[in-house]
Each structure stands twice: as structure tokens, then as C-alpha cells.
Design a protein around this motif. Structure first.
Motif, mmCIF file in Angstrom:
data_model
loop_
_atom_site.group_PDB
_atom_site.id
_atom_site.type_symbol
_atom_site.label_atom_id
_atom_site.label_comp_id
_atom_site.label_asym_id
_atom_site.label_seq_id
_atom_site.Cartn_x
_atom_site.Cartn_y
_atom_site.Cartn_z
ATOM 1 N N ARG A 148 54.408 45.776 30.461
ATOM 2 C CA ARG A 148 54.085 44.662 29.349
ATOM 3 C C ARG A 148 53.212 44.274 29.461
ATOM 4 N NH1 ARG A 148 58.590 40.237 30.028
ATOM 5 N NH2 ARG A 148 60.866 41.747 29.147
ATOM 6 N N GLY A 149 51.105 44.477 30.654
ATOM 7 C CA GLY A 149 50.558 44.999 30.816
ATOM 8 C C GLY A 149 49.573 43.660 31.871
ATOM 9 N N ALA A 150 51.105 42.906 32.620
ATOM 10 C CA ALA A 150 50.383 42.649 34.032
ATOM 11 C C ALA A 150 49.937 43.203 34.745
ATOM 12 C CB ALA A 150 51.888 41.235 33.916
ATOM 13 N N THR A 151 49.432 42.481 35.458
ATOM 14 C CA THR A 151 48.211 42.970 36.024
ATOM 15 C C THR A 151 48.105 42.733 37.846
ATOM 16 O OG1 THR A 151 45.754 43.839 36.647
ATOM 17 C CG2 THR A 151 45.804 42.648 35.680
ATOM 18 N N ILE A 152 48.129 42.947 38.889
ATOM 19 C CA ILE A 152 48.370 42.956 39.740
ATOM 20 C C ILE A 152 47.118 42.226 40.569
ATOM 21 C CG2 ILE A 152 47.922 44.826 41.602
ATOM 22 C CD1 ILE A 152 51.106 42.510 42.077
ATOM 23 N N ARG A 153 46.276 42.703 39.859
ATOM 24 C CA ARG A 153 45.256 41.761 40.362
ATOM 25 C C ARG A 153 44.660 41.015 40.132
ATOM 26 N NH1 ARG A 153 40.654 45.470 37.477
ATOM 27 N NH2 ARG A 153 39.616 44.867 39.233
ATOM 28 N N ASN A 154 45.064 39.716 39.061
ATOM 29 C CA ASN A 154 44.843 38.906 39.176
ATOM 30 C C ASN A 154 44.999 37.415 40.291
ATOM 31 O OD1 ASN A 154 44.189 39.410 36.178
ATOM 32 N ND2 ASN A 154 45.615 38.345 35.442
ATOM 33 N N ILE A 155 46.525 37.794 40.897
ATOM 34 C CA ILE A 155 46.691 37.120 41.734
ATOM 35 C C ILE A 155 46.241 37.686 43.163
ATOM 36 C CG2 ILE A 155 48.753 38.430 42.975
ATOM 37 C CD1 ILE A 155 50.702 35.718 43.186
ATOM 38 N N LEU A 156 45.985 38.918 43.692
ATOM 39 C CA LEU A 156 45.427 39.661 44.508
ATOM 40 C C LEU A 156 43.800 39.674 44.849
ATOM 41 C CD1 LEU A 156 47.280 43.115 44.820
ATOM 42 C CD2 LEU A 156 47.307 40.379 46.584
ATOM 43 N N GLU A 157 42.995 39.080 43.531
ATOM 44 C CA GLU A 157 41.522 38.378 43.389
ATOM 45 C C GLU A 157 41.473 36.935 43.325
ATOM 46 O OE1 GLU A 157 39.662 43.137 41.732
ATOM 47 O OE2 GLU A 157 39.819 41.335 40.696
ATOM 48 N N PHE A 158 42.790 36.192 42.801
ATOM 49 C CA PHE A 158 42.576 35.217 43.017
ATOM 50 C C PHE A 158 41.041 34.495 43.517
ATOM 51 C CE2 PHE A 158 43.539 30.266 42.751
ATOM 52 C CZ PHE A 158 42.954 30.343 41.543
ATOM 53 N N PRO A 159 41.114 34.000 44.844
ATOM 54 C CA PRO A 159 39.958 33.342 45.867
ATOM 55 C C PRO A 159 38.841 34.720 45.653
ATOM 56 C CG PRO A 159 42.276 34.718 47.407
ATOM 57 C CD PRO A 159 42.361 35.310 45.686
ATOM 58 N N LYS A 160 38.548 35.461 45.095
ATOM 59 C CA LYS A 160 37.728 35.554 44.433
ATOM 60 C C LYS A 160 36.732 35.070 43.639
ATOM 61 C CE LYS A 160 38.307 40.393 47.199
ATOM 62 N NZ LYS A 160 38.576 41.492 47.078
ATOM 63 N N LYS A 161 37.609 34.381 42.259
ATOM 64 C CA LYS A 161 37.263 33.862 41.662
ATOM 65 C C LYS A 161 36.215 32.609 41.467
ATOM 66 C CE LYS A 161 39.210 36.340 37.835
ATOM 67 N NZ LYS A 161 38.855 36.639 37.261
ATOM 68 N N PHE A 162 36.493 32.199 42.814
ATOM 69 C CA PHE A 162 35.345 31.089 43.289
ATOM 70 C C PHE A 162 34.622 31.723 44.422
ATOM 71 C CE2 PHE A 162 39.768 30.927 42.064
ATOM 72 C CZ PHE A 162 39.813 29.926 40.901
ATOM 73 N N GLU A 163 33.394 29.923 44.657
ATOM 74 C CA GLU A 163 32.729 30.336 46.008
ATOM 75 C C GLU A 163 32.812 31.081 47.475
ATOM 76 O OE1 GLU A 163 29.651 27.445 46.346
ATOM 77 O OE2 GLU A 163 29.119 27.509 43.549
ATOM 78 N N GLU A 164 33.370 30.972 48.146
ATOM 79 C CA GLU A 164 33.919 31.532 49.794
ATOM 80 C C GLU A 164 33.890 30.555 49.669
ATOM 81 O OE1 GLU A 164 32.996 34.098 53.624
ATOM 82 O OE2 GLU A 164 31.218 33.938 51.741
ATOM 83 N N GLU A 165 35.134 30.611 50.371
ATOM 84 C CA GLU A 165 36.151 29.211 50.912
ATOM 85 C C GLU A 165 36.206 28.101 50.204
ATOM 86 O OE1 GLU A 165 34.370 28.030 54.810
ATOM 87 O OE2 GLU A 165 34.856 30.631 55.765
ATOM 88 N N LYS A 166 36.175 27.834 48.405
ATOM 89 C CA LYS A 166 36.476 27.212 48.443
ATOM 90 C C LYS A 166 37.878 27.849 47.825
ATOM 91 C CE LYS A 166 32.506 25.014 46.813
ATOM 92 N NZ LYS A 166 32.198 24.276 46.741
ATOM 93 N N CYS A 167 38.491 28.204 47.631
ATOM 94 C CA CYS A 167 40.118 28.194 47.092
ATOM 95 C C CYS A 167 40.699 28.249 48.403
ATOM 96 C CB CYS A 167 40.074 29.575 46.554
ATOM 97 S SG CYS A 167 41.507 29.799 46.160
ATOM 98 N N THR A 168 41.375 27.019 48.592
ATOM 99 C CA THR A 168 42.929 27.216 49.617
ATOM 100 C C THR A 168 43.839 27.670 48.725
ATOM 101 O OG1 THR A 168 42.509 24.734 49.740
ATOM 102 C CG2 THR A 168 43.934 25.400 50.789
ATOM 103 N N GLN A 169 44.692 28.429 50.363
ATOM 104 C CA GLN A 169 45.418 29.543 50.259
ATOM 105 C C GLN A 169 46.530 29.312 51.461
ATOM 106 O OE1 GLN A 169 44.054 33.584 50.128
ATOM 107 N NE2 GLN A 169 46.311 34.382 50.964
ATOM 108 N N ILE A 170 47.457 28.952 50.946
ATOM 109 C CA ILE A 170 49.065 28.790 51.487
ATOM 110 C C ILE A 170 50.203 30.019 51.983
ATOM 111 C CG2 ILE A 170 50.662 26.857 51.530
ATOM 112 C CD1 ILE A 170 48.095 24.821 50.459
ATOM 113 N N GLU A 171 50.195 29.934 52.472
ATOM 114 C CA GLU A 171 51.493 31.087 52.199
ATOM 115 C C GLU A 171 52.928 29.927 52.638
ATOM 116 O OE1 GLU A 171 52.459 34.107 55.329
ATOM 117 O OE2 GLU A 171 51.091 34.579 54.416
#
Length: 957
Positions: free
Chosen positions: A268-291
Motif C-alpha cells: 500500500r506504499g508504506a516504507t519501513i525507512r520512515n521508522i528506521l531512519e527517524f532518528p536521523k531526521k534530527f541532529e545527533e542525540e536529539k532524538c530519544t529512543q526508548i524500547e
């Protein structure tokens, strides 16, 4: 205070509100619970207003469930908060709201048409010859039937929208196929504009254009929306990602939640890159990542099984990984070492899969802890596979009911086949119509003929003598049609409901979905008939159109529905109906959980899902370079699909197939190579006694608050509870009449006038401009409703509008707001209304409701006046509870009143409002309890009700 049940990472996810946040939420990790607490935290600790929060979910059902859970959470602490002011819904519904709020800045006009996928394909099909004339279009459409060409073109048109490809670049391409795609897309957009229509892809495209082309609107939304939460982010596409970041603005308080391992919607057009590359959308260490990695859902051996499934796959390619490295751990819960993953399969060479599955189910019920068949779900790659349909039939023949709404069995159901047979009987000219092309063979006619035979067999029974007599008379009239009828297919459908052969299905409706399936299917058939008449702009049979309509109905419309498949009814509030095992696709099971999950389709192998045209577009025309290597995507998608399936299970996961060892050409191994390492070590259910001691959870209730309004629900119910049952609860589609067109036209034109006044454009309210608004509304309404007004009636409507304007003496200072959609989340339901507001005295507001009729006699018609007064009291309650503004007076304005004062005014009476709300609550309670009993028929309303034929028989009148 936020819940003490949050674990460490969940609590961190709740309290991390500023700046970008990526939450990787594994299966059963309490994602929704965390989102509810996060919204609660923003409201109670950060004092955020509702309009400052945007929450996007994957489905409307999820949005309703989230809204219900948040409202219940707030109610626990007696916190007043209007959740409906939040931007809460799917990305599509949020985009649609933005378009409706800012429609004057888009190509859309009032009453635009929203097409579903079938509408879109049929829309293209009806204009297919125009696309076929485009040079090079055959390179896209291929040598197929017109319907298949429409299906193929639809796929590429949606891709151009979702990837925001430049049409100019496509048209300038050196490749003829790409040029043709650009020209087809441009023509399609032109057709959409001519029809004032939207499809689901262009909803997003228009929203994106709105934000990019009108910076002032984007800035206004950026100021308003402080916090965004996007669920299921792994299944977003390119244009959705762009819209999210346009709405986030510079604040970047974007929280995305998802699981890359459950990305299922590339097709349907979805791309896994959106979630895998999300932290790279921002300056280094600006994006908090929680599992969130603690699984509270599944037996530890199930968690171990699907962890191993992912770990044994290869996610690395050319020094890149296409998966977040993680491991899900089970919550601490005692299972006494019992097996949680087994197999229940037919042995090689014995062809005993159906019987083996049946014996497993019976054993679990007789020896185990199974209490209801709904605790079991079968998951398949497709429920339309002949072997899967065969298994469903095998179980039903042995009295195990199967709930499989997407199994493509709609046209196999007795009630539908009898209806098709009845329609054929009523048109004796069909044999001639059928021979529309001597060289054409349509295999659907074999099915039609069988339906005809089944119906005529029923006609021979003595109990159907009345139907036979009526049908013969109708058939004779249709064969020699000399003058226009007052009905088309939908009208005939409702006439058929008066006879026992069909009305027995209406009487069989119960609270069990499986028992109400026939009446739900009749409802769906009524919707298909009215849609046909809408698409073909027809309301009656005429001597000129009757054969043409029969040809279009059987040779095109019905045929395409049969080929495409029709999903049967699904209840949002009961995804696993009591008394049935569920047969679902793996995609359909996304986000759900079941105590026992049986995963089939183990013969499946990874399949290539892209074409040469996909490859060319990705390499040369996408806005980003390719992400996942194309030759690996079939493996990634396959692994993620079955990971999702395995992780739906709570207590027991069962792998199931008809085992087969390939013995020569044309045969293959089952399970396929992809499953062998996981499947082979599993024990057969016959050798695992512990499964009978396994505690089996019950299916969790889905708590969704339903929406009710006075006009659409309470008014209908009070008029006739049976009418409510059929049209609101069961969704029968009424044959359209022009009765409401007049009132809608008057209302919409007055709304245009009011909005111009609110914008400070009183000078534009001229006779010429009123004419423009009126005729624009009329043209778009008739395009949507396919109903026209007689010239004199149309002039009367325009006269009412102009008379209203004259009475204002060019003073619009009292207008505060126009046609405001207001909703209030109450304890048991959501109360909705659309309200016009005018300024009252001392900072109060007055409510005004327009009635496009003459003012009634206040004495002789006091019941009508009292009814309208209650409606205004509902509106007053909504305004005061939702906005905090005090209501002073409530007015009815009769636009059809020529001579006397057009107003009827009521002072607000708090006690009377409380009484009205209490009565509203009691009616909602009756509706929720499905109490549709009536003491006597409302004779006046019966005259124009489509169900009158059925009711005449029911009440023996």
C-alpha cells in the motif's frame, strides 16, 4: 498521577514529552496503555489543551478505542476535558478534517464525493477509453479486460500520489511508459476535479498541497499543535511522513511509536525507512529512543519462538542492517513449564489436515480449559484460498461456526443467491440482454443461472405462492415496459422484503454476529444496489434504459464485485464473536490478540512484489534514493508477516498444514523451506498432554463509545425504533429521495453567508454573490445526491435565502459562528451536534437552528415545537459543557415564513435541559440494549419509508 503499573521504560516514554521521541514497541508490550498514560500526563501534568494534541492511529477503530480509554481514565479522576477537540484519528481522517476546515483554500467545493477503492476503480473503468487513447498507455494497462486495466491504472495512480512524484517530470521522461503514466495521472486529476471528488490517496495529497502552498495555514497549525503522537509508524508512507513533519513545525515534539518487525503494508506504499531512519531526521542525540520489550501478552515459549524466527533470518546487506536490534522478553508469569508452541497438521500422504484440525479443536474443548470457540483464531496469508475455504466448510459442517468476513463468500450465501435469482426472474428479457456480444463469454452467468434455479425452486413451494403471483406480474410489466416505473433495483429489493422467503432473514437478527450474518448481508446488498444507481445516475426504470441498466448491472457491476470480492460485516466492538472460531488474514489480525492462534499457509514462500516499472520509478523519480535493496524486500516482508502472526498468540501458538514431501514435478514441500527449521522441532498436539492444563484467557472486551446526535439518532429512534434498527443499526441503505435536498440547500447557502460575515466580508453578501453560492451548492449537491429539484422548488429555496438576508438589514454583527461541529465525551457515549451561534447579552451566546419550512401553529402543532425545543436544549448542553460559554436564548428560525415573525424563541431552562438530557440517556440505553420495540406504527412516516413493504407484512396491514 500517572499509573503505578507502568514499567521503567513505559514511564520514561510517558514523561519524555519535549523533542523527538522514537518508541519501539514490541508485541504485547503495553503500547496502547503507554499512549493513554502519555496523553493523560500531557493533560494533567503539562496542562495541555485538547486542540494542542494530535494523535494518529492506524485505523478508525483504534482511534475510537483510544478515545474511550483516555476518557475513562480522565473520568476516574473527575477531569473535564473535551477529547473531541484533539486531532485524533487516522492520518486520512485528520487530513480530511484539515481540508474541511480550510476548504476554500483547496480545489474542493462543498459536498465533495469521497470514493472508496471500488468507487475509484469503477470511476476509472467508466472513463477507461479516455486513458486508452493516451500514447503508450498500453505499456501500463497491458492486454487485459477493461476492468483489470482500471485496477492496474488505479495502482499506479495511487503510487504517484503517495510518493508525490512530479507529474511534469514523468511527462518529460524519455521512457514512453513513464510519459504515459504522467499523462494518465494528469487526466485522472482532471476527472476528479470535474466530479468534485476525492479518493484516499488524494486526501493526503490535497492536505500536503494545502500546507505547502499556504504557509499561513501551516504556521497557524504549528502554533496550535504542540504535541504529535503517531502510532504504527512503520506502516506510514512517504506523503504521510511529509505531512507529519509539516504539522510538527520547528517544535519537533513528535513521538512516533511502532515496531519495524511488524511492517506489513509495503503493497500500500508504506516504507519501513520512515521508522528506521527517524532518528536521523534530527541532529545527533536529539532524538530519544526508548524500547518497550517486555511482552505481557504471550506464553514465554511463544516469545522465544518468534524471537528465534527473527534471529535466524539475515537482516544485513552490504554493511547495512534493516532491523532494529532487539529482543523481546516475557513478563514474569508462571506457566509451570507447559508447552506454548505445538503443531496440529495432517500427515504426509494421508490428506487428513481438515480432520486433524477438527480433532484438535474438539479435544481442547472437551479435555482442556477452552470455554468459547472465540478464544481460537486461525491466521492465513489469504482466507480466500480454496483449502482455507474448504477447512471453514469442513468445520461448519461439524457444527463449529466460523467467522470469516473476508473469505469472499458473500456471493455464496443463500440469501444473496436468492436475491440475484429473484432479480433475474423479474426481468424476462435477460436472455436477450445476455447476448450483448456473441463473442463474449462471461463465466459469471453460470453462477447467475444457478442462482436463478435456486430461486425458482423456492417459488414452487406452497408457502411462496404470494411471491410467485407478485413476481409474475412484475416480470410481465418489465418485459413490456411502456412507461417509467417509480423505482429501480433498490426499490425492487425493498419490495421483495415483504415476502417470507426474504423477511425471515430480517427476523433472524440476534445479538450473535454469526446469527445476524444473513440480515447484515441483506443490508450490504442494499448498499451495493444504491451505489450502482448512484454511479449510473439512475433512479427509475424507463422503456429506454431498462435493457442498458440490466446489461451494466449483470455484465459489469455485479461481475466486478464477484471478481473483486466483497467483505462481509465486521463489528468494531466485537472482533472475535462469541460462539465462533475466527478465520483471519495475518494483515487483518494486526493489533489483535487471541488466546489460541493457529497459523496456516505454511506452504508460502517469499514472493517478489515489485515490477520493472516500480524499479524505474524508484531509481529515477522518487524523492529519495532506494532504501532496502529491492531484491531483498520479498524476504523482509515475508519474515515480518509471520512474525506478526506468531506474536498474536497469548497462551498457545499452533502451526498447522497438510504436510507434504515433494515427489516430483508440480509438487512442493509443505511446510516450505522457510518454515522447516522452526516447524520441525515442534511436538504434535497429540503428544503434549500439558496443553489441556494450560490456562486459556478469555477474549478481551473492546470498549468503544458510540456517537449519538439528536437529529441522526434520537430523532430517528423516537420516530420509529424499527426504522432506527434497519437504517442506523443494520445500515440498510434507503432509496434516495429529494425531500431533504431543499433544506440542505437553504442551510448551506445561509452558512456561506454567515461565514462571509464572520470573515468581515459583509460587502460580498450581494444578490449576485448569493446566487453564486446557491447555484454552486445546488450543482454540487445534485452531483453527489443524483437528485434534482423542480425549477419552481429551486426558486422557492433561493427565495427563502434572499428573504432571510433582506430581514437582516445588512447587519451581521450578531453572527458569532456558523455550522460548528460540537461533540462531548460522556460516560457512556459521545454526544454530537452541529450548531449555529449568535452573540447574546453580557458575553453569553444564543443558539439558532434554521428550519426551511413555514412557521407551525404554536398551539395546534405544539408537539413539533416541543420536539425542536428538545433539540435546541441538547445543543445548549453541548455548548455549555464543551466550551464553558453560557447560553442565554435558543431560537428556531423558519426561512419559509413570509409574513409574521420567523422566530420562535425559548429562554434557556436548566431543569428542562437536565430532563431532556436524561431522556436522551434513556434512549441511548435502549439503543445500546437493542430494544427496538414499538407500540404502533407511525403512519405518516411509513408512507415514504422503504421498509414499509416489510412492515405491512409484519403488522398484517
Amino acid at each position: 498521577m500517572i499509573s503505578q503499573k507502568l514499567n521503567k521504560n513505559q514511564k520514561r516514554a510517558v514523561k519524555t514529552t519535549d523533542g523527538p521521541l522514537l518508541i519501539i514497541a514490541g508485541p504485547g508490550s503495553g503500547k496502547t496503555f503507554t499512549l493513554v498514560e502519555r496523553i493523560y500526563y500531557l493533560i494533567t501534568e503539562k496542562n495541555v489543551e485538547p486542540e494542542n494534541i494530535l494523535v494518529s492511529t492506524f485505523t478508525e477503530k483504534t482511534a475510537k478505542e483510544l478515545m474511550t480509554r483516555v476518557s475513562n481514565r480522565l473520568n476516574e479522576d473527575n477531569i473535564q476535558f473535551n477529547l473531541n477537540e484533539m486531532y485524533l484519528g487516522t492520518i486520512h481522517s485528520i487530513c480530511l478534517r484539515l481540508l474541511e476546515e480550510n476548504r476554500e483554500f483547496t480545489r474542493l467545493k462543498k459536498n465533495f464525493i469521497l470514493m472508496d477503492q471500488f468507487d475509484q476503480q469503477y470511476f476509472i473503468y467508466q472513463k477507461s477509453y479516455q486513458y486508452e487513447k493516451i500514447t503508450g498507455s498500453e505499456l501500463i494497462l497491458g492486454n487485459r479486460s477493461r476492468w483489470k486495466k482500471a485496477e492496474e491504472l488505479l495502482k499506479w495512480i495511487n503510487k504517484v500520489s503517495e510518493e508525490m512524484l512530479s507529474v511534469d517530470e514523468l511527462k518529460k521522461s524519455p521512457e514512453p511508459q513513464i510519459q504515459a503514466l504522467g499523462q494518465c495521472y494528469e487526466l485522472y486529476q482532471q476527472h476528479l476535479e470535474e466530479e468534485n471528488a476525492l479518493d484516499f490517496s488524494t486526501i493526503q495529497l490535497e492536505a500536503s498541497r494545502l500546507l505547502r502552498n499556504h504557509p499561513e495555514i501551516q504556521e497557524s497549525l504549528n502554533e496550535k499543535i504542540d504535541y504529535l503522537m503517531i502510532d504504527e509508524y512503520q506502516d506510514t508512507n512517504t506523503i504521510q511522513e511529509e505531512i507529519i513533519f509539516l504539522l510538527a513545525g520547528k517544535k519537533n515534539n513528535v513521538c512516533v511509536v511502532g515496531d519495524d518487525d511488524q511492517g506489513l503494508y509495503r503493497f500500500r506504499g508504506a516504507t519501513i525507512r520512515n521508522i528506521l531512519e527517524f532518528p536521523k531526521k534530527f541532529e545527533e542525540e536529539k532524538c530519544t529512543q526508548i524500547e518497550l520489550s517486555v511482552n505481557y501478552r504471550s506464553h514465554p515459549s511463544i516469545v522465544q519462538f518468534y524471537n528465534q524466527w527473527m534471529e535466524q533470518q539475515s537482516w544485513h546487506y552490504e554493511n547495512k542492517s534493516f532491523r532494529f536490534d532487539k529482543k523481546i522478553v516475557p513478563a514474569e508469569r508462571s506457566y509451570y513449564g507447559r508447552e506454548g508452541v505445538i503443531k496440529a497438521s495432517g500427515s504426509d500422504g494421508r490428506n487428513d489436515w481438515y480432520e486433524e484440525v477438527y480433532q484438535f479443536l474438539i479435544s481442547m474443548r472437551e479435555k482442556g480449559e477452552l470455554k468459547d470457540w472465540n478464544q481460537i483464531a486461525f491466521l492465513f496469508r489469504s482466507v480466500r484460498n480454496p483449502k482455507v475455504v474448504g477447512l471453514a466448510n469442513y468445520l461448519e459442517e461439524r457444527e463449529i461456526s466460523v467467522y470469516s468476513p473476508r473469505s469472499n463468500m458473500f456471493f455464496d450465501r443463500e440469501e444473496i443467491r436468492l436475491l440475484i435469482g429473484a432479480i433475474m426472474f423479474l426481468f424476462p428479457q435477460l436472455p436477450e440482454v445476455r447476448k450483448w456480444n456473441e463473442n463474449a463469454y462471461l463465466e459469471e452467468w453460470e453462477m447467475y443461472d444457478q442462482c436463478f434455479l435456486e430461486f425458482t425452486n423456492e417459488l414452487r413451494k406452497p408457502e411462496n405462492a404470494k411471491l410467485l403471483k407478485w413476481a409474475r406480474k412484475k416480470a410481465k410489466a418489465h418485459y413490456n415496459l411502456a412507461e417509467n416505473t417509480d423505482y429501480a433495483f433498490a426499490g425492487l429489493f425493498y419490495q421483495l422484503l415483504q415476502f417470507n422467503l426474504f423477511n425471515k432473514y430480517l427476523e433472524s437478527e440476534t445479538s450473535y454476529i454469526i446469527d445476524s450474518r444473513p440480515v447484515r448481508n441483506l443490508s450490504l446488498f442494499s448498499q451495493l444496489l444504491t451505489k450502482f444507481e448512484y454511479l449510473h445516475r439512475v433512479s427509475v426504470f424507463t422503456p429506454k434504459n431498462i435493457n442498458q441498466l440490466l446489461r451494466a448491472f449483470f455484465n459489469q457491476y455485479l461481475r466486478f464485485l464477484i471478481n473483486g470480492g466483497i467483505n462481509e460485516y465486521e463489528d468494531d466492538s466485537e472482533y472475535a464473536p462469541s460462539g465462533c472460531v475466527s478465520f483471519l488474514t495475518i494483515h487483518q489480525s494486526k493489533g489483535l490478540e487471541f488466546p489460541i492462534v493457529i497459523v496456516g499457509s505454511l506452504e508460502s514462500t517469499p514472493r517478489k512484489q515489485y515490477s520493472d516499472l516500480d524499479e524505474v520509478l524508484q531509481e529515477n523519480y522518487y524523492h529519495k534514493n532506494p532504501f532496502e535493496p529491492l531484491n531483498r524486500t520479498k524476504y523482509y516482508d515475508f519474515w515480518r508477516l509471520y512474525y506478526t502472526a506468531f506474536s498474536r498468540a497469548q497462551n498457545l501458538l499452533v502451526l498447522s498444514c497438510q504436510e507434504n514431501k515433494a515427489s516430483g514435478q508440480g509438487t512442493r514441500n509443505v511446510p516450505s523451506k522457510s518454515f522447516v527449521d522452526s516447524y520441525t522441532p515442534l511436538k504434535s498436539w497429540r503428544h503434549v498432554d500439558d496443553i489441556y492444563k494450560l490456562e486459556i484467557d478469555e477474549i478481551k472486551d473492546v470498549n468503544i463509545k458510540k456517537e449519538y446526535s439528536f437529529t441522526s439518532h434520537i430523532n430517528v429512534f423516537e420516530t420509529c425504533a424499527l426504522q432506527y434498527k434497519f437504517y442506523k443499526e443494520l445500515d440498510f441503505s434507503p432509496v434516495r429521495h429529494g425531500a431533504t435536498l431543499f433544506g440542505t440547500l437553504v442551510h448551506q447557502t445561509i452558512e456561506d453567508i454567515h461565514k462571509a460575515a464572520i470573515r468581515g466580508e459583509e460587502g460580498k453578501i450581494t444578490k449576485e454573490r448569493i446566487d453564486e453560492w446557491f447555484y454552486a451548492n445546488y450543482n454540487n449537491l445534485i452531483k453527489k445526491e443524483r437528485v434534482h429539484l423542480a425549477p419552481t422548488t429551486k426558486e422557492a429555496a433561493l427565495s427563502q435565502v434572499k428573504h432571510y438576508v433582506e430581514r437582516q438589514n445588512n447587519d451581521w454583527s450578531h453572527i458569532k459562528d456558523a455550522e460548528v461541529d460540537v461533540s462531548l465525551v460522556k460516560d457512556e457515549y459521545v454526544l454530537k451536534g452541529t450548531i449555529d451561534l449568535i452573540k447574546g447579552q453580557d458575553n453569553t451566546v444564543d443558539i439558532i437552528d434554521f428550519k426551511s419550512e413555514k412557521k407551525p401553529d404554536l398551539v395546534k402543532e405544539q408537539d413539533t415545537i416541543y420536539h425542536y425545543k428538545r433539540q435546541l436544549e441538547i445543543y445548549a448542553h453541548l455548548v455549555e459543557e464543551r466550551t464553558g460559554q453560557q447560553v442565554n436564548n435558543m431560537h428556531l428560525y423558519y426561512t419559509g415564513e413570509d409574513n409574521s415573525n420567523p422566530y420562535v424563541t425559548f429562554p434557556k431552562d436548566g431543569k428542562s435541559i437536565d430532563h431532556t438530557i436524561s431522556k436522551f440517556d434513556r434512549i441511548v440505553e435502549r439503543i445500546e440494549e437493542k430494544d427496538y420495540s414499538i407500540e404502533k406504527r407511525p403512519v405518516k412516516q411509513c408512507q415514504n419509508c422503504d421498509m414499509r413493504f416489510y412492515c405491512n407484512q409484519k403488522f398484517k396491514e
